[in-house]
Scaffold this active site. Structure first.
Site, short mmCIF file in Angstrom:
data_model
loop_
_atom_site.label_atom_id
_atom_site.label_comp_id
_atom_site.label_asym_id
_atom_site.label_seq_id
_atom_site.Cartn_x
_atom_site.Cartn_y
_atom_site.Cartn_z
N THR A 80 -2.35 -6.17 -4.33
CA THR A 80 -1.83 -7.71 -4.51
C THR A 80 -1.89 -8.11 -6.19
OG1 THR A 80 -3.12 -8.51 -2.53
CG2 THR A 80 -2.59 -10.25 -4.37
N ASN A 118 4.56 -2.78 5.99
CA ASN A 118 3.21 -2.85 6.50
C ASN A 118 3.15 -2.97 8.09
OD1 ASN A 118 4.01 -5.20 4.92
ND2 ASN A 118 2.25 -6.33 6.28
N GLN A 129 2.06 0.88 1.23
CA GLN A 129 1.99 1.41 2.57
C GLN A 129 2.70 2.78 2.49
OE1 GLN A 129 0.14 0.57 5.28
NE2 GLN A 129 -0.26 -1.70 4.86
N SER A 135 -2.41 1.12 -3.72
CA SER A 135 -3.66 0.39 -3.50
C SER A 135 -4.71 1.64 -2.99
CB SER A 135 -3.77 -0.85 -2.55
OG SER A 135 -5.09 -1.30 -2.46
N HIS A 194 -7.48 1.31 -0.68
CA HIS A 194 -8.07 0.99 0.53
C HIS A 194 -6.89 1.58 1.66
CE1 HIS A 194 -7.10 -3.04 2.03
NE2 HIS A 194 -6.56 -2.88 0.76
N THR A 203 -13.31 -4.31 -17.77
CA THR A 203 -14.11 -3.05 -17.76
C THR A 203 -13.72 -2.12 -16.54
OG1 THR A 203 -16.02 -3.88 -18.59
CG2 THR A 203 -16.24 -1.82 -17.36
N CYS A 252 -3.18 -9.15 6.63
CA CYS A 252 -3.36 -9.50 5.12
C CYS A 252 -2.87 -11.05 5.27
CB CYS A 252 -2.54 -8.84 4.17
SG CYS A 252 -3.00 -6.94 4.43
#
Ligand SMILES: Cc1ncc(COP(=O)(O)O)c(C=O)c1O
Length: 409
Positions: free
Chosen positions: A76, A160, A188, A208, A210, A249, A344
């Protein structure tokens, strides 16, 4: 007998973090916990070394240079950075953007916000429901939409919901020819199909952790180096980390986990993709056998592109169920984790915008179920899932309940 423990088949929403990824990450919480930006002590050095090794590994696996990787909190943020960043920075050159109706909300929403600030956005149509290539974007449509003031095109690699894989290399050639930057949301696709960023020819690419059996809260944006330079305005400013493009960070355990997750996906891809395709076909055939009203959404399983690659993700199945409501069916199947519409976008209830973009009538779009098969699914789970869907649909049918939920309240 149906299985009694819950079955997870919602791997487009998120994936279980692979224990091998967790193992790689663990030392970077309490042992090597240094800040990768700290200079002059071994804690910082160790963290920096881990980031450098992980970055090198990701770069090699995706065919980019380490300096082309910016770490973010997930796709995102990557999509926002690409779309808002490029549009804001290049607005003197032009204010026209091109994307597709079936993109993820994390692409559509930033575009809609830019439209409120006097950017013009063209949303392209895809092949319609009924076509064997439903959901596919013809590169010609991109060529026709480009204008002299177009600064960015954003097209996803794999969808997705319906798993369609877009012809990004051809679209990139069109964009390059016209001097327009191309951003690709590959969330995806990375780890599920071969992704060679150099060969694809995109300028920016989001991914991404996850979605690939890695941790949540980590992702990346690849920004092509070289000429013409991709310029973008940072969206998160502060300490100037990552060349000032994305301050904050660095998430060292996340970066280590992301690299390990990607390594495992790519190592296992040659056997995993055909395994998932077999499971997906078994699931679809099993369901159709007992529920003949089922229809497939998205492209046919066996279609291939010019390079002989499938145009649908092997683990994806999206179906409509005749007059049974997808949401009602979900509630009936507590032991089966699948989704109806996009998780999502769970905050915007109603039929999926992707299915509407295919031209499905609202009623049919509401009767959809999406299965995302993944690494931990088995044949036994597929067979149990078939039984669960069949039983739940017949229960709803007996109640005479089409199961329409009223979202207006
Ligand atoms: C195609 C696509 N893009 C972007 C995202 C957002 O990813 P993240 O959860 O990492 O922000 C998702 C998540 O579902 C997705 O499927």
């Amino acid at each position: 007998m149906p299985s009694t423990s819950p079955i997870y088949m919602d791997n487009h929403a998120t994936t279980r973090t692979d224990p091998r990824v967790v193992e790689a990450m663990l030392p970077f919480f309490a042992e090597h916990f240094g800040n990768a930006g700290s200079i002059g002590h071994s804690f910082g050095d160790r963290a920096r070394e881990a980031v450098a090794d992980s970055t090198a590994s990701i770069a090699r696996l995706l065919s980019v240079e380490p300096a082309e990787i910016i770490f973010t909190s997930g796709a995102t943020e990557s999509n926002n950075l690409a779309i808002r960043g490029v549009s804001e920075r290049n607005q003197r050159r032009g204010r026209h953007l091109v994307s597709v109706r079936s993109e993820h909300r994390s692409v559509l929403d930033p575009l809609e916000r830019l439209a409120l600030r006097d950017f013009a956005v063209t949303y392209l149509e895809v092949e319609q429901y009924g076509s064997p290539r439903a959901g596919w974007l013809d590169p010609e449509r991109v060529a026709d939409a480009l204008r002299d003031d177009t600064v960015l095109v954003s097209v996803m690699l794999a969808n997705n919901e319906i798993g369609v894989i877009q012809p990004i290399a051809e679209i990139a050639a069109v964009c390059r020819h016209r001097g327009v930057l191309l951003h690709c949301d590959a969330t995806q696709a990375v780890g599920k199909i071969p992704v060679d960023v150099r060969a694809l020819g995109v300028d920016l690419l989001s991914f991404s952790g996850h979605k690939i059996y890695g941790p949540k809260g980590i992702g990346g944006l690849l920004i092509r180096a070289g000429s013409p330079v991709v310029r973008l305005t940072p969206q998160i400013t502060g300490g100037g980390q990552q060349g000032g493009i994305r301050s904050g960070t660095l998430n060292v355990p996340g970066i280590v986990g992301l690299a390990r997750a990607l390594e495992l996906c790519i190592e296992e891809l040659p056997t995993e993709a055909p395994r998932l395709a077999e499971l997906r076909n078994r699931l679809f055939e099993g369901l159709c056998h007992q529920l003949p009203e089922i229809e497939l959404c998205g492209p046919a399983f066996d279609l291939r592109d010019q390079g002989n690659q499938p145009i649908r993700l092997s683990g994806n199945l999206d179906i409509t169920l005749g007059n049974v409501d997808g949401e009602a069916l979900l509630l009936e199947m507590k032991q089966l984790a699948v989704s109806s519409g996009a998780t999502c976008s769970a905050n915007t209830p109603g039929p999926s915008h992707v299915l509407l973009a295919l031209g499905l009538p609202e009623d049919q779009a509401r009767s959809s179920l999406r299965f995302g098969l993944g690494r931990f699914n088995t044949v036994q789970e597929v067979d149990s899932a078939i039984e669960m869907v069949v039983e739940a649909s017949s229960r709803l049918g007996k109640l005479g309940y089409s199961g329409r939920l009223d979202f207006s309240q």
